[in-house]
Design a protein around this motif. Structure first.
Motif, PDB file in Angstrom:
ATOM      1  N   ILE A  98     -89.466 -17.964 -75.158  1.00 35.05           N
ATOM      2  CA  ILE A  98     -90.201 -18.886 -74.285  1.00 35.05           C
ATOM      3  C   ILE A  98     -89.602 -20.287 -74.366  1.00 35.05           C
ATOM      4  N   GLY A  99     -89.277 -20.731 -75.596  1.00 35.28           N
ATOM      5  CA  GLY A  99     -88.663 -22.044 -75.752  1.00 35.28           C
ATOM      6  C   GLY A  99     -87.350 -22.159 -75.013  1.00 35.28           C
ATOM      7  N   ALA A 100     -86.539 -21.101 -75.068  1.00 34.83           N
ATOM      8  CA  ALA A 100     -85.259 -21.114 -74.361  1.00 34.83           C
ATOM      9  C   ALA A 100     -85.454 -21.190 -72.855  1.00 34.83           C
ATOM     10  N   MET A 101     -86.454 -20.467 -72.335  1.00 32.42           N
ATOM     11  CA  MET A 101     -86.703 -20.483 -70.892  1.00 32.42           C
ATOM     12  C   MET A 101     -87.175 -21.853 -70.415  1.00 32.42           C
ATOM     13  N   VAL A 102     -87.982 -22.525 -71.231  1.00 34.58           N
ATOM     14  CA  VAL A 102     -88.476 -23.849 -70.845  1.00 34.58           C
ATOM     15  C   VAL A 102     -87.330 -24.856 -70.793  1.00 34.58           C
ATOM     16  N   ILE A 103     -86.390 -24.754 -71.724  1.00 37.73           N
ATOM     17  CA  ILE A 103     -85.269 -25.700 -71.766  1.00 37.73           C
ATOM     18  C   ILE A 103     -84.301 -25.477 -70.607  1.00 37.73           C
ATOM     19  N   GLY A 104     -84.135 -24.232 -70.204  1.00 37.48           N
ATOM     20  CA  GLY A 104     -83.136 -23.916 -69.184  1.00 37.48           C
ATOM     21  C   GLY A 104     -83.333 -24.686 -67.889  1.00 37.48           C
ATOM     22  N   PRO A 105     -82.262 -25.258 -67.322  1.00 34.12           N
ATOM     23  CA  PRO A 105     -82.370 -26.076 -66.113  1.00 34.12           C
ATOM     24  C   PRO A 105     -82.020 -25.317 -64.832  1.00 34.12           C
ATOM     25  N   ALA A 161     -80.013 -23.800 -74.316  1.00 36.27           N
ATOM     26  CA  ALA A 161     -81.046 -22.804 -74.052  1.00 36.27           C
ATOM     27  C   ALA A 161     -80.532 -21.394 -74.320  1.00 36.27           C
ATOM     28  N   THR A 162     -79.287 -21.127 -73.942  1.00 38.94           N
ATOM     29  CA  THR A 162     -78.716 -19.793 -74.173  1.00 38.94           C
ATOM     30  C   THR A 162     -78.519 -19.534 -75.660  1.00 38.94           C
ATOM     31  N   LEU A 163     -78.133 -20.541 -76.409  1.00 42.59           N
ATOM     32  CA  LEU A 163     -78.004 -20.392 -77.860  1.00 42.59           C
ATOM     33  C   LEU A 163     -79.359 -20.046 -78.497  1.00 42.59           C
ATOM     34  N   ILE A 164     -80.392 -20.757 -78.096  1.00 43.32           N
ATOM     35  CA  ILE A 164     -81.729 -20.475 -78.644  1.00 43.32           C
ATOM     36  C   ILE A 164     -82.168 -19.057 -78.274  1.00 43.32           C
ATOM     37  N   ALA A 165     -81.875 -18.654 -77.037  1.00 43.49           N
ATOM     38  CA  ALA A 165     -82.242 -17.303 -76.611  1.00 43.49           C
ATOM     39  C   ALA A 165     -81.483 -16.256 -77.417  1.00 43.49           C
ATOM     40  N   GLY A 166     -80.218 -16.539 -77.754  1.00 35.97           N
ATOM     41  CA  GLY A 166     -79.461 -15.606 -78.582  1.00 35.97           C
ATOM     42  C   GLY A 166     -80.098 -15.429 -79.948  1.00 35.97           C
ATOM     43  N   ILE A 167     -80.525 -16.523 -80.550  1.00 35.29           N
ATOM     44  CA  ILE A 167     -81.216 -16.444 -81.845  1.00 35.29           C
ATOM     45  C   ILE A 167     -82.539 -15.693 -81.686  1.00 35.29           C
ATOM     46  N   ALA A 168     -83.231 -15.924 -80.573  1.00 35.50           N
ATOM     47  CA  ALA A 168     -84.500 -15.238 -80.329  1.00 35.50           C
ATOM     48  C   ALA A 168     -84.308 -13.729 -80.256  1.00 35.50           C
ATOM     49  N   ILE A 169     -83.212 -13.298 -79.647  1.00 36.78           N
ATOM     50  CA  ILE A 169     -82.942 -11.859 -79.533  1.00 36.78           C
ATOM     51  C   ILE A 169     -82.661 -11.257 -80.909  1.00 36.78           C
ATOM     52  N   PHE A 209     -90.841 -21.394 -65.590  1.00 34.50           N
ATOM     53  CA  PHE A 209     -89.752 -21.326 -66.555  1.00 34.50           C
ATOM     54  C   PHE A 209     -89.934 -20.187 -67.547  1.00 34.50           C
ATOM     55  N   ILE A 210     -91.161 -19.854 -67.905  1.00 34.01           N
ATOM     56  CA  ILE A 210     -91.378 -18.828 -68.918  1.00 34.01           C
ATOM     57  C   ILE A 210     -91.735 -17.484 -68.294  1.00 34.01           C
ATOM     58  N   SER A 211     -91.533 -17.326 -66.984  1.00 34.94           N
ATOM     59  CA  SER A 211     -91.866 -16.072 -66.323  1.00 34.94           C
ATOM     60  C   SER A 211     -90.650 -15.200 -66.053  1.00 34.94           C
ATOM     61  N   VAL A 212     -89.482 -15.792 -65.973  1.00 30.46           N
ATOM     62  CA  VAL A 212     -88.279 -15.032 -65.625  1.00 30.46           C
ATOM     63  C   VAL A 212     -87.262 -15.126 -66.757  1.00 30.46           C
ATOM     64  N   THR A 213     -86.421 -14.110 -66.856  1.00 25.19           N
ATOM     65  CA  THR A 213     -85.561 -13.972 -68.038  1.00 25.19           C
ATOM     66  C   THR A 213     -84.090 -14.220 -67.719  1.00 25.19           C
ATOM     67  N   THR A 214     -83.798 -15.258 -66.985  1.00 24.24           N
ATOM     68  CA  THR A 214     -82.402 -15.548 -66.665  1.00 24.24           C
ATOM     69  C   THR A 214     -81.624 -15.986 -67.912  1.00 24.24           C
ATOM     70  N   ILE A 215     -82.130 -16.984 -68.610  1.00 23.84           N
ATOM     71  CA  ILE A 215     -81.446 -17.490 -69.804  1.00 23.84           C
ATOM     72  C   ILE A 215     -81.359 -16.422 -70.898  1.00 23.84           C
TER      73      ILE A 215
END
Length: 335
Positions: A142-149, A125-133, A249-255
């Motif tokens: 959003i995809g990264a947030m959904v995957i994050g556990p 999830a963090t890798l996907i979020a890095g690409i998203a940034i 999952f898609i409301s907060v930006t932890t990942i």
């Protein structure tokens, strides 16, 4: 309705059956003597209204069934029974709203275990979020947030505090610390590799990002959203309605915040690191506080409901004993 499957040692079976049979919230009850081989004893099956499950489970635990035997709890799914309907009507509250603490606590232990799956999911999830940034893509965020556990471990913090499970608290804290550390480390290495290959430059990280700039610019709304999202998520986890979890999952930006920390480390951009650290801590703190407060409120409310239900059950048992006594009195049924 819930189904209870109890493996009872022979010396406890009579007490277990007495506990279950005397409760009006139990609509079906069956005992199979000698059916349990490990532990050696009897198998007891019962159907109980979800609203009354906590009282019954607590009373079975007081008997010590869980030490020598076991208590399994499962939702009944679709059912057709007039007796079950009567049992639900006698149990105050709504089954969809009721909290089965044994189930919630078990789920909290499972969701906060820092195992291979947990670490893998948070890293991916963090890798996907890095690409998203880098691409400034909200869809990928959003995809990264959904995957994050991570939400399960954050919710476990509240469960541990409310139910006073110190072991669970330590496990959840370890899972969060280790999970984010591993996710950030993996993403940092990937970013360094991309930088070495010339795929990503400092300009890609520091450029104006209208779609993802919120990740490293926390404000009061970040905290408020975390509070609301965590309250909704805990309600979804503890009730029979689970449809709202994706929204959490898609409301907060932890990942995404963890991913931006990794990019800041890889490209030496301290302002990105600091802003993202603030965002991460703000979101985790807000979710943990809201989760704890929501669970505490549920415990207080359902504690009072359980007290009222116990009084009702006592009155019903007293009336039943009175009817049996009057029916057994000579001449009670007339000449």
């Amino acid at each position: 309705m819930l189904n209870l499957r109890i493996s009872s040692p022979t010396n406890l079976t009579a007490a277990v059956l007495a506990t279950l049979s005397s409760d009006p919230a139990v609509s079906e009850l069956a005992s199979i003597p000698g059916a349990s081989l490990r532990p050696q004893g009897d198998l007891i099956l019962a159907s109980v209204a979800r609203e009354a499950a906590n009282d019954l489970i607590d009373r079975l635990r007081e008997l010590g069934v869980q030490h020598e035997g076991s208590i399994q709890i499962a939702p009944a799914g679709a059912w057709m029974s007039s007796r079950a309907l009567s049992a639900q009507q006698l149990a105050p509250g709504s089954g969809a709203d009721s909290v089965v603490w044994a189930d919630v606590t078990q789920q909290a232990y499972e969701d906060s275990e820092p195992n291979w799956t947990f670490l893998s999911l948070i890293s991916l999830a963090t890798l996907i979020a890095g690409i998203a940034i880098i691409l400034d893509s909200q869809i990928l965020v959003i995809g990264a947030m959904v995957i994050g556990p991570e939400f399960g471990a954050i919710a476990a913090l509240g469960v541990a505090l409310v139910r006073r499970r110190h072991g669970l608290l330590g496990q959840a804290l370890r899972a969060l610390a280790l999970g984010f550390a591993v996710g950030i480390a993996v993403t940092t290495l990937a970013a360094l590799a991309a930088r070495g290959l010339g795929w990503v430059s400092v300009a890609d990280v520091t450029a104006i990002r209208p779609a993802t700039g919120f990740i490293y610019t926390p404000d009061r709304w970040s905290f408020i959203v975390a509070l609301i999202a965590a309250a909704a998520g805990v309600l979804a986890l503890t009730s029979a309605r689970v449809g709202g979890l994706s929204g959490v999952f898609i409301s907060v930006t932890t990942i995404p915040a963890a991913a931006n920390i990794a990019l800041g480390i890889a490209f030496g951009v301290p302002e990105e690191i600091w802003g993202s650290v603030q965002q991460l801590l703000l979101n985790v703190a807000g979710m943990a506080i809201a989760g704890w407060a929501t669970l505490l409120l549920q415990q207080v409310v359902w504690g009072r409901v359980s007290t009222g239900r116990s009084r009702l059950a006592t009155r019903l048992r007293t009336r039943a004993r009175g009817r049996r006594a009057s029916s057994s009195t000579p001449g009670a049924s007339g000449p």
